[in-house]
Design a protein around this motif. Structure first.
Motif, PDB file in Angstrom:
ATOM      1  N   THR A 185      -2.389  -9.512  -3.503  1.00 28.93           N
ATOM      2  CA  THR A 185      -3.279 -10.554  -2.576  1.00 28.93           C
ATOM      3  C   THR A 185      -3.808  -9.177  -1.401  1.00 28.93           C
ATOM      4  OG1 THR A 185      -0.839 -11.422  -1.743  1.00 28.93           O
ATOM      5  CG2 THR A 185      -2.773 -12.341  -3.524  1.00 28.93           C
ATOM      6  N   GLU A 186      -2.840  -8.555  -1.203  1.00 30.62           N
ATOM      7  CA  GLU A 186      -3.533  -7.467   0.298  1.00 30.62           C
ATOM      8  C   GLU A 186      -3.830  -6.963  -0.547  1.00 30.62           C
ATOM      9  OE1 GLU A 186      -0.077  -6.743   1.864  1.00 30.62           O
ATOM     10  OE2 GLU A 186       1.082  -8.401   2.153  1.00 30.62           O
TER      11      GLU A 186
ATOM     12  N   TYR B  76      -6.677  -6.599  -2.537  1.00 27.55           N
ATOM     13  CA  TYR B  76      -8.137  -7.953  -2.281  1.00 27.55           C
ATOM     14  C   TYR B  76      -8.658  -7.756  -0.909  1.00 27.55           C
ATOM     15  CZ  TYR B  76      -8.128  -8.881  -7.573  1.00 27.55           C
ATOM     16  OH  TYR B  76      -8.793  -8.283  -8.487  1.00 27.55           O
TER      17      TYR B  76
END
Length: 185
Positions: free
Chosen positions: A108-109, A111
């Motif tokens: 997620t980080e 992205y």
């Protein structure tokens, strides 16, 4: 108000662009992009620039294909819609995240980081007097394009950024009230 702040606040995506951005300006945009914050110095993204004949080849590669349609009218409609969007820009920057599922930085980080890089591209393009438009959707899930770019199974096309000069700059229609999204506690 500071001129830069004013320009950022009036920024608006422009879906119809004209002339290519000159190479020296484009190189400055790329340098600005590299100043985006990254976690653990992980820069697992790559950007592919297409203009001129290469842009036209890209259009042929990702345009709707007749063999995938049982309805000729639907194909013609989708092709017309694609052409009206794709050929409204003289150049594209394809944004690819090379997802690393085994890195200490969560996916997620990863992205979030490419989003920050894209934002740097958008803001610097605008501040240098040009315009852009970030497109996502069907264009990003095109298997022919994935193969052409030699992407791995885990790589993710996160967007196409149209780049060029402004044709008719339309004023920003709405200003969002920051109190709806930010609270000082």
């Amino acid at each position: 108000m500071n001129d830069f702040i004013s320009k950022i606040m009036m920024r608006k995506s422009e879906p119809i662009l004209d002339n290519e951005i000159p190479n020296d300006i484009l190189q400055n945009v790329f340098k600005c992009a590299l100043t985006a914050p990254v976690h653990k110095n992980l820069r697992n993204w790559h950007f592919y620039y297409f203009s001129g004949k290469k842009r036209d080849e890209l259009g042929q590669l990702i345009s709707p294909k007749k063999e995938f349609y049982s309805n000729n009218l639907q194909f013609e409609s989708d092709l017309k819609k694609f052409n009206s969007k794709f050929y409204n820009s003289p150049a594209y920057l394809i944004c690819v995240l090379k997802v690393d599922n085994n890195h200490a930085v969560p996916v997620t980080e990863q992205y979030v980081t490419i989003g920050a890089v894209i934002q740097q591209i958008i803001i610097s393009t605008e501040l240098l007097g040009y315009a852009c438009y970030w497109r996502t959707g069907k264009w990003c899930v095109n298997n022919d394009l994935r193969e052409f770019l030699n992407l791995s199974l885990h790589d993710s096309i996160v967007g196409f950024i149209s780049l060029g000069s402004k044709l008719n700059r339309t004023p920003r229609k709405t200003v969002v009230d920051q109190k709806d999204f930010f609270s000082i506690v």
